[in-house]
Scaffold this active site. Structure first.
Site, PDB file in Angstrom:
ATOM      1  N   ASP A 186       0.834  -1.199   0.000  1.00 22.44           N
ATOM      2  CA  ASP A 186       0.000   0.000   0.000  1.00 22.44           C
ATOM      3  C   ASP A 186       0.874   1.257   0.000  1.00 22.44           C
ATOM      4  O   ASP A 186       1.946   1.263   0.611  1.00 22.44           O
ATOM      5  CB  ASP A 186      -0.910  -0.012   1.244  1.00 22.44           C
ATOM      6  CG  ASP A 186      -2.090   0.934   1.079  1.00 22.44           C
ATOM      7  OD1 ASP A 186      -2.279   1.477  -0.028  1.00 22.44           O
ATOM      8  OD2 ASP A 186      -2.827   1.138   2.063  1.00 22.44           O
ATOM      9  N   TRP A 193       3.015   7.977  -2.389  1.00 26.02           N
ATOM     10  CA  TRP A 193       4.439   8.141  -2.732  1.00 26.02           C
ATOM     11  C   TRP A 193       4.567   9.085  -3.930  1.00 26.02           C
ATOM     12  O   TRP A 193       5.411   9.979  -3.939  1.00 26.02           O
ATOM     13  CB  TRP A 193       5.028   6.767  -3.061  1.00 26.02           C
ATOM     14  CG  TRP A 193       6.487   6.740  -3.380  1.00 26.02           C
ATOM     15  CD1 TRP A 193       7.522   6.538  -2.517  1.00 26.02           C
ATOM     16  CD2 TRP A 193       7.075   6.910  -4.684  1.00 26.02           C
ATOM     17  NE1 TRP A 193       8.720   6.573  -3.188  1.00 26.02           N
ATOM     18  CE2 TRP A 193       8.475   6.801  -4.520  1.00 26.02           C
ATOM     19  CE3 TRP A 193       6.563   7.152  -5.964  1.00 26.02           C
ATOM     20  CZ2 TRP A 193       9.365   6.910  -5.578  1.00 26.02           C
ATOM     21  CZ3 TRP A 193       7.457   7.273  -7.033  1.00 26.02           C
ATOM     22  CH2 TRP A 193       8.852   7.147  -6.824  1.00 26.02           C
ATOM     23  N   HIS A 227       2.742   3.594  -9.102  1.00 25.64           N
ATOM     24  CA  HIS A 227       2.569   2.166  -9.391  1.00 25.64           C
ATOM     25  C   HIS A 227       3.803   1.598 -10.093  1.00 25.64           C
ATOM     26  O   HIS A 227       4.207   0.465  -9.834  1.00 25.64           O
ATOM     27  CB  HIS A 227       1.309   1.941 -10.228  1.00 25.64           C
ATOM     28  CG  HIS A 227       0.047   2.255  -9.475  1.00 25.64           C
ATOM     29  ND1 HIS A 227      -0.184   1.805  -8.184  1.00 25.64           N
ATOM     30  CD2 HIS A 227      -1.055   2.970  -9.809  1.00 25.64           C
ATOM     31  CE1 HIS A 227      -1.369   2.239  -7.770  1.00 25.64           C
ATOM     32  NE2 HIS A 227      -1.907   2.955  -8.738  1.00 25.64           N
ATOM     33  N   TRP A 277     -11.706  -2.290  -8.466  1.00 28.86           N
ATOM     34  CA  TRP A 277     -12.425  -1.909  -9.688  1.00 28.86           C
ATOM     35  C   TRP A 277     -13.126  -0.568  -9.497  1.00 28.86           C
ATOM     36  O   TRP A 277     -13.502   0.091 -10.459  1.00 28.86           O
ATOM     37  CB  TRP A 277     -13.474  -2.962 -10.061  1.00 28.86           C
ATOM     38  CG  TRP A 277     -12.911  -4.299 -10.418  1.00 28.86           C
ATOM     39  CD1 TRP A 277     -12.957  -5.424  -9.642  1.00 28.86           C
ATOM     40  CD2 TRP A 277     -12.219  -4.685 -11.622  1.00 28.86           C
ATOM     41  NE1 TRP A 277     -12.337  -6.467 -10.285  1.00 28.86           N
ATOM     42  CE2 TRP A 277     -11.881  -6.040 -11.505  1.00 28.86           C
ATOM     43  CE3 TRP A 277     -11.854  -4.001 -12.789  1.00 28.86           C
ATOM     44  CZ2 TRP A 277     -11.198  -6.737 -12.498  1.00 28.86           C
ATOM     45  CZ3 TRP A 277     -11.169  -4.698 -13.780  1.00 28.86           C
ATOM     46  CH2 TRP A 277     -10.848  -6.039 -13.630  1.00 28.86           C
ATOM     47  N   LEU A 332      10.823 -20.471  -4.603  1.00 26.26           N
ATOM     48  CA  LEU A 332       9.805 -19.598  -4.001  1.00 26.26           C
ATOM     49  C   LEU A 332       8.460 -19.734  -4.708  1.00 26.26           C
ATOM     50  O   LEU A 332       8.400 -19.733  -5.942  1.00 26.26           O
ATOM     51  CB  LEU A 332      10.274 -18.134  -4.106  1.00 26.26           C
ATOM     52  CG  LEU A 332       9.260 -17.079  -3.631  1.00 26.26           C
ATOM     53  CD1 LEU A 332       9.137 -17.098  -2.109  1.00 26.26           C
ATOM     54  CD2 LEU A 332       9.672 -15.674  -4.106  1.00 26.26           C
ATOM     55  N   ARG A 379      -5.301  -2.295   8.679  1.00 24.22           N
ATOM     56  CA  ARG A 379      -6.492  -3.115   8.448  1.00 24.22           C
ATOM     57  C   ARG A 379      -6.155  -4.239   7.478  1.00 24.22           C
ATOM     58  O   ARG A 379      -5.134  -4.192   6.785  1.00 24.22           O
ATOM     59  CB  ARG A 379      -7.664  -2.271   7.946  1.00 24.22           C
ATOM     60  CG  ARG A 379      -7.356  -1.400   6.764  1.00 24.22           C
ATOM     61  CD  ARG A 379      -8.609  -0.664   6.256  1.00 24.22           C
ATOM     62  NE  ARG A 379      -8.219   0.299   5.268  1.00 24.22           N
ATOM     63  CZ  ARG A 379      -8.108   1.612   5.480  1.00 24.22           C
ATOM     64  NH1 ARG A 379      -8.391   2.127   6.652  1.00 24.22           N
ATOM     65  NH2 ARG A 379      -7.711   2.415   4.514  1.00 24.22           N
ATOM     66  N   GLU A 416       1.041 -13.707  12.315  1.00 20.21           N
ATOM     67  CA  GLU A 416       1.531 -12.543  13.057  1.00 20.21           C
ATOM     68  C   GLU A 416       1.414 -11.311  12.152  1.00 20.21           C
ATOM     69  O   GLU A 416       1.863 -11.332  11.005  1.00 20.21           O
ATOM     70  CB  GLU A 416       2.998 -12.746  13.450  1.00 20.21           C
ATOM     71  CG  GLU A 416       3.215 -13.891  14.416  1.00 20.21           C
ATOM     72  CD  GLU A 416       2.593 -13.649  15.792  1.00 20.21           C
ATOM     73  OE1 GLU A 416       2.561 -12.488  16.230  1.00 20.21           O
ATOM     74  OE2 GLU A 416       2.145 -14.635  16.409  1.00 20.21           O
TER      75      GLU A 416
HETATM   76  C1  FPP Z   1      -1.340   0.253  -3.545  1.00 21.07           C
HETATM   77  O1  FPP Z   1      -1.084   1.604  -3.721  1.00 21.07           O
HETATM   78  C2  FPP Z   1      -1.076  -0.655  -4.661  1.00 21.07           C
HETATM   79  C3  FPP Z   1      -2.011  -1.205  -5.531  1.00 21.07           C
HETATM   80  C4  FPP Z   1      -3.403  -0.847  -5.607  1.00 21.07           C
HETATM   81  C5  FPP Z   1      -1.692  -2.281  -6.465  1.00 21.07           C
HETATM   82  C6  FPP Z   1      -0.654  -2.040  -7.492  1.00 21.07           C
HETATM   83  C7  FPP Z   1       0.596  -2.726  -7.116  1.00 21.07           C
HETATM   84  C8  FPP Z   1       1.713  -2.616  -7.815  1.00 21.07           C
HETATM   85  C9  FPP Z   1       1.764  -1.789  -9.070  1.00 21.07           C
HETATM   86  C10 FPP Z   1       2.919  -3.379  -7.383  1.00 21.07           C
HETATM   87  C11 FPP Z   1       3.375  -4.360  -8.411  1.00 21.07           C
HETATM   88  C12 FPP Z   1       2.591  -5.580  -8.568  1.00 21.07           C
HETATM   89  C13 FPP Z   1       2.870  -6.591  -9.474  1.00 21.07           C
HETATM   90  C14 FPP Z   1       2.062  -7.817  -9.489  1.00 21.07           C
HETATM   91  C15 FPP Z   1       3.980  -6.511 -10.439  1.00 21.07           C
HETATM   92  P1  FPP Z   1      -2.304   2.637  -3.615  1.00 21.07           P
HETATM   93  O2  FPP Z   1      -2.650   3.071  -4.972  1.00 21.07           O
HETATM   94  O3  FPP Z   1      -3.427   2.003  -2.848  1.00 21.07           O
HETATM   95  O4  FPP Z   1      -1.633   3.772  -2.790  1.00 21.07           O
HETATM   96  P2  FPP Z   1      -2.348   4.921  -1.895  1.00 21.07           P
HETATM   97  O5  FPP Z   1      -3.032   4.222  -0.755  1.00 21.07           O
HETATM   98  O6  FPP Z   1      -1.201   5.759  -1.449  1.00 21.07           O
HETATM   99  O7  FPP Z   1      -3.289   5.652  -2.808  1.00 21.07           O
END
Ligand code: FPP
Length: 241
Positions: free
Chosen positions: A13, A18, A30, A62, A124, A187, A200
């Protein structure tokens, strides 16, 4: 001391925040998130972790603006495509958990390729949760079990926790030992509800693009200092160690 975690589950998250902190669009967050994911996967390979389960896209995601959803779909397609050979060379077995049907064909194609190419790998286990929801997973399991009961293949008396696990999307993985959520929220967000009953929990304020192996090591170090009691008393656990 508790052993190193065999299975780590992560909610990544903070990509959006960021990016905002740097005056960049969310998409840049992202992209940086993909880089952080790569580093953490490499780190888990070095640590010989058995399984890493990452939450890439929840069934609730979505609801984000269409532009962001489309960007994420394209990003996943590109990331899986460009990382697949490296994942395979590192003996990583990639699996996807979630309701996969709703995705664009391009992504479904990459998901199938990655799953099939790495199916025999023994290193892994990288589980990528996409369009995943814990309640959805359980509902899906219940529906399958009910159908088997109706068809006379299973008696209602033989439904055990293990039967439910076998109908879940992670039937053959050790339970997560350590759950990590970055980005400051505390959460579970409908993540792995069945599987984290005794996991944990660890939360860090670090935003996902800034999260790295050193930080994971710190959380693992804290984890190893915890005593996992699974309902027993501390004295009982000590006596059995
Ligand atoms: C959270 O940041 C991240 C996501 C909703 C998913 C996207 C994840 C990635 C791009 C990482 C790479 C994944 C793979 C499978 C290569 P947010 O948008 O919720 O951040 P915010 O809470 O600061 O708005």
């Amino acid at each position: 001391m508790t052993d190193l975690p065999k299975h780590i589950a992560v909610i990544m998250d903070g990509n959006g925040r960021w990016a905002r902190q740097r005056g960049l669009p969310r998409s840049a967050g992202h992209q940086a998130g993909v880089k952080a994911t790569r580093k953490i996967v490499e780190h888990c390979v070095r640590l010989q972790t058995e399984a890493l389960t990452i939450y890439a896209f929840s069934s609730e995601n979505w609801r984000r603006p269409e532009k962001e959803v489309n960007f994420l779909m394209e990003l996943f397609i590109k990331a899986i495509g460009s990382e697949l050979n490296k994942l395979h060379e590192n003996n990583i077995r990639v699996q996807f958990i979630g309701e996969l049907t709703k995705f664009p064909d391009g992504l479904l194609h990459e998901i199938k390729l990655a799953t099939e190419k790495t199916a025999q790998n023994t290193g892994l286990r990288l589980n990528i949760a996409v369009n995943y929801g814990g309640r959805n997973e359980l509902t899906n399991a219940m529906v399958q079990i009910a159908a088997k009961v109706e068809a006379g293949e299973l008696s209602s008396k033989s439904i055990t926790e293990d039967v439910i696990l076998q109908h879940s999307w992670l039937p053959d993985c050790p339970e997560p030992d350590l759950f990590v959520r970055t980005g400051g929220e505390q959460r579970l967000s409908n993540y792995l509800l069945w599987h984290i009953a005794y996991t944990e929990l660890s939360f860090t304020d670090t935003l996902w693009p800034d999260f790295d192996g050193d930080e994971l090591d710190k959380l693992i170090e804290q984890y190893t200092q915890r005593q996992r009691r699974f309902g027993q008393t501390g004295e009982q656990v000590q006596a059995s160690e």
